[in-house]
Design an enzyme around this catalytic site. Structure first.
Site, PDB file in Angstrom:
ATOM      1  N   ASN A 127      -4.735   6.488  -1.021  1.00 60.60           N
ATOM      2  CA  ASN A 127      -4.052   6.877   0.213  1.00 60.60           C
ATOM      3  C   ASN A 127      -3.437   8.273   0.128  1.00 60.60           C
ATOM      4  O   ASN A 127      -3.116   8.870   1.143  1.00 60.60           O
ATOM      5  CB  ASN A 127      -2.982   5.847   0.597  1.00 60.60           C
ATOM      6  CG  ASN A 127      -3.613   4.664   1.305  1.00 60.60           C
ATOM      7  OD1 ASN A 127      -4.702   4.780   1.874  1.00 60.60           O
ATOM      8  ND2 ASN A 127      -2.966   3.519   1.245  1.00 60.60           N
ATOM      9  N   HIS A 132      -3.237  -3.525  -5.928  1.00 65.65           N
ATOM     10  CA  HIS A 132      -3.531  -3.030  -4.578  1.00 65.65           C
ATOM     11  C   HIS A 132      -5.018  -3.171  -4.262  1.00 65.65           C
ATOM     12  O   HIS A 132      -5.847  -2.372  -4.721  1.00 65.65           O
ATOM     13  CB  HIS A 132      -3.085  -1.565  -4.460  1.00 65.65           C
ATOM     14  CG  HIS A 132      -3.253  -0.995  -3.090  1.00 65.65           C
ATOM     15  ND1 HIS A 132      -3.588   0.314  -2.855  1.00 65.65           N
ATOM     16  CD2 HIS A 132      -3.137  -1.567  -1.861  1.00 65.65           C
ATOM     17  CE1 HIS A 132      -3.669   0.527  -1.559  1.00 65.65           C
ATOM     18  NE2 HIS A 132      -3.408  -0.596  -0.931  1.00 65.65           N
ATOM     19  N   GLU A 136      -6.378  -0.947  -7.230  1.00 61.49           N
ATOM     20  CA  GLU A 136      -5.465  -0.046  -7.931  1.00 61.49           C
ATOM     21  C   GLU A 136      -4.407  -0.906  -8.631  1.00 61.49           C
ATOM     22  O   GLU A 136      -3.722  -1.695  -7.982  1.00 61.49           O
ATOM     23  CB  GLU A 136      -4.783   0.919  -6.947  1.00 61.49           C
ATOM     24  CG  GLU A 136      -5.729   1.944  -6.346  1.00 61.49           C
ATOM     25  CD  GLU A 136      -5.055   2.878  -5.334  1.00 61.49           C
ATOM     26  OE1 GLU A 136      -5.552   3.995  -5.157  1.00 61.49           O
ATOM     27  OE2 GLU A 136      -4.044   2.477  -4.713  1.00 61.49           O
ATOM     28  N   SER A 170       0.822  -1.207   0.000  1.00 56.20           N
ATOM     29  CA  SER A 170       0.000   0.000   0.000  1.00 56.20           C
ATOM     30  C   SER A 170       0.856   1.256   0.000  1.00 56.20           C
ATOM     31  O   SER A 170       0.340   2.340  -0.205  1.00 56.20           O
ATOM     32  CB  SER A 170      -0.958   0.010   1.189  1.00 56.20           C
ATOM     33  OG  SER A 170      -0.344  -0.464   2.340  1.00 56.20           O
TER      34      SER A 170
END
Ligand code: NAI
Length: 508
Positions: A195, A145, A157, A124
């Protein structure tokens, strides 16, 4: 068109923790033979047994035909060592978040699997480029991801490192789609899409708290009820765990060379230092003990119905208030709006925040009794709204403005006079980060909006939301925040500036 990996491709999942187990379940359900391995004794076997139980439960609930559940279970096995993965066509790594460990693992695998086996990392926060640099053939590696819990979260992702060829991305994109997921493509930059773009959701809330805007429960209620977010920022941080959330913020901040946009918060650091890590520790911003009382947001007491109401102009907020007043049977007048005001109520003048404090706006407009309202995702239906009043404003005027909103059936939460209030400030900063992500070629506008809706359940993609609010407004809010704080944190993305100047939308 690129096709997905065929169902007879064996998928190896390494790391049988929360993510590896979830990914193994997804791949098995999609028809692959799956081998799960973990360096901890029994971990893979335990995870496989849990996934078998999971398939059985889905069948019991009627969400999966019994025969399919049995077949999926049969396709999934635990193996004990990497050497058992020789027939894998795709390896998904979900081990500890450590660059050296991931590099070593893939180096070991290169000696075991066939040359055309694809390597995917579920990292991540680590650069896919850096992981790939240790491989003899970095062209076989990409990021895949998933979000937690992988069987339930639709977003994946697909991450390109510098060496990752487009054809590999296409194959993984098609494969994730075939697995029932919604893939988005991103370059391997810090935080990838979600993120990174989500940082302001926490960052601005923490700043508002630091400045004493209001308490956590009230900010959460405003973000939920006016912003339409599923969880408020403080309850969400408590759920994620402050150690995890703070570490992600620090990692993105460090990776962007301490860009002030991502600057961590001392309030959160103090929670981490104290061990008040949130739900798992029984205490974070809120008390999570067994007899803890549910936190109550502060709501203004009922005010008298204002004597004279004029709704000014025809912007979204003004029109929605007019409709709500009519529906509730209140009489009001209509007026024009030269200075952006949306209503006059007795002596109060009400504006939607543009990022200036109410006190500055009162001074700039020469209107002492200035009351600002926050952005709502839908003024026609919002159940709550945040307000702030100028230092020059009389208490009677605040009561009148509150009475107007209450007459519309809206609960009012009064903040101290912080610039941009909560929803407006947060949406402007989310949109700004999303715009910069697109502007820097990390992903497309469609990808960022899809990622934020599916990865963190935002009610709207930030770019679409900015288009709806109006890019002039977003630009003004950021400009005013920048002027108030004098910080680079609020610098405006060149993409937003270009669209403001060209009069086009981000999603045109
Ligand atoms: P976890 O700690 O629950 O599981 C990791 C597993 O990997 C453990 O069972 C551990 O024994 C095993 N392991 C560690 N080193 C190993 C090695 N060299 N070989 C084989 N097995 C090894 O961790 P979690 O949460 O499942 O995360 C795994 C990866 O997924 C990390 O890179 C993390 O950053 C990423 N990730 C985590 C998310 C989350 O919400 N937990 C979301 C998305 C990605």
């Amino acid at each position: 068109m690129t096709t997905a990996l065929s169902a007879d491709t064996v998928v190896a999942v390494i790391g049988a923790g929360a993510m590896g187990a979830g990914i193994a379940q997804v791949a098995a359900a999609a028809g692959h033979r799956v081998k799960l391995v973990d360096s901890r004794a029994q971990a893979a076997l335990t995870a496989v047994n849990n996934i078998h139980a999971q398939f059985a439960k889905l069948a019991e609930k009627g969400k999966l035909p019994h025969a399919d559940a049995l077949a999926a279970s049969a396709r999934l096995i635990a193996v004990e060592q990497l050497a058992d993965l020789a027939d894998a066509g795709l390896v998904v790594e979900a081990i500890a978040e450590n660059l050296q460990a991931k590099q070593q693992l893939f180096r070991d695998l290169e000696c075991i699997v066939a040359a055309d086996c694809i390597f995917a990392t579920n990292t991540s926060s680590i650069s896919v480029t850096a992981i790939g640099s240790a491989l003899q053939n970095p062209l076989r590696l990409a990021g895949l991801h998933f979000f937690n819990p992988a069987p339930l979260m639709a977003l994946v992702e697909i991450v390109s490192g510098l060496a990752t060829p487009p054809a590999l991305i296409d194959t993984l994109f098609a494969t994730a789609s075939a697995w029932g997921k919604t893939p988005v493509h991103t370059r391997s930059t810090p935080g990838f899409i979600v993120n990174r773009v989500a940082r302001p959701y926490y960052g601005e809330a923490l700043r508002l708290l630091t400045e004493g805007a209001t308490d956590c429960a009230t900010l959460d209620a405003v973000m939920r009820e006016a912003g339409g977010f599923r969880m408020g920022p403080f309850e969400l941080m408590d759920m994620i765990g402050h150690d995890v959330n703070y570490a992600v913020t620090c990692s993105v901040w460090n990776a962007f060379y301490n860009d002030p946009r991502f600057q961590p918060s001392l309030i959160q650091k103090e929670l981490v230092d104290a061990g008040f890590l949130g739900k798992k520790a029984g205490r974070g911003f809120f008390d999570h003990g067994t007899d803890a009382e549910k936190p109550v947001p502060s709501t203004e007491v009922s005010q008298a119905r204002p004597a004279v109401i004029t709704i000014c102009g025809a912007c979204n907020a003004a029109s929605a208030l007019a409709n709500r007043l009519s529906a509730a049977g209140f009489a009001f007048e209509r007026g024009t709006s030269e200075d952006g005001r949306i209503a006059q109520v007795d002596t109060a003048v009400v504006f939607v925040t543009d990022g200036r404090s109410a006190t500055q706006r009162a001074s700039d407009c020469g209107v002492a009794n200035t009351v600002l309202i926050d952005l709502a995702i839908n003024y026609s239906t919002t159940a709550r709204i945040a307000i702030a009043s100028a230092a020059q404003c009389s208490e009677a005027a605040v009561c009148s403005a509150t009475g107007l909103l209450q007459a519309c059936g809206i609960k009012v939460s009064r903040f101290s006079d912080v610039p941009g209030l909560a929803v407006m400030r947060t949406v402007a900063m989310l949109a700004n980060e999303a715009a910069d992500t697109v502007n820097q070629g990390v992903c497309t506008a469609a990808a960022v909006d899809s990622a934020m809706r599916l990865g963190v359940n935002y009610p709207q993609g930030p770019l679409g939301w900015a288009d709806q609010v109006g890019l002039h407004t977003i630009r003004d809010v950021l400009t005013h925040l920048g002027a108030t704080y004098g910080e680079d944190r609020y610098r405006i993305s060149p993409l937003i500036q270009r669209h403001v100047f060209s009069g086009t939308k981000l999603h045109d």
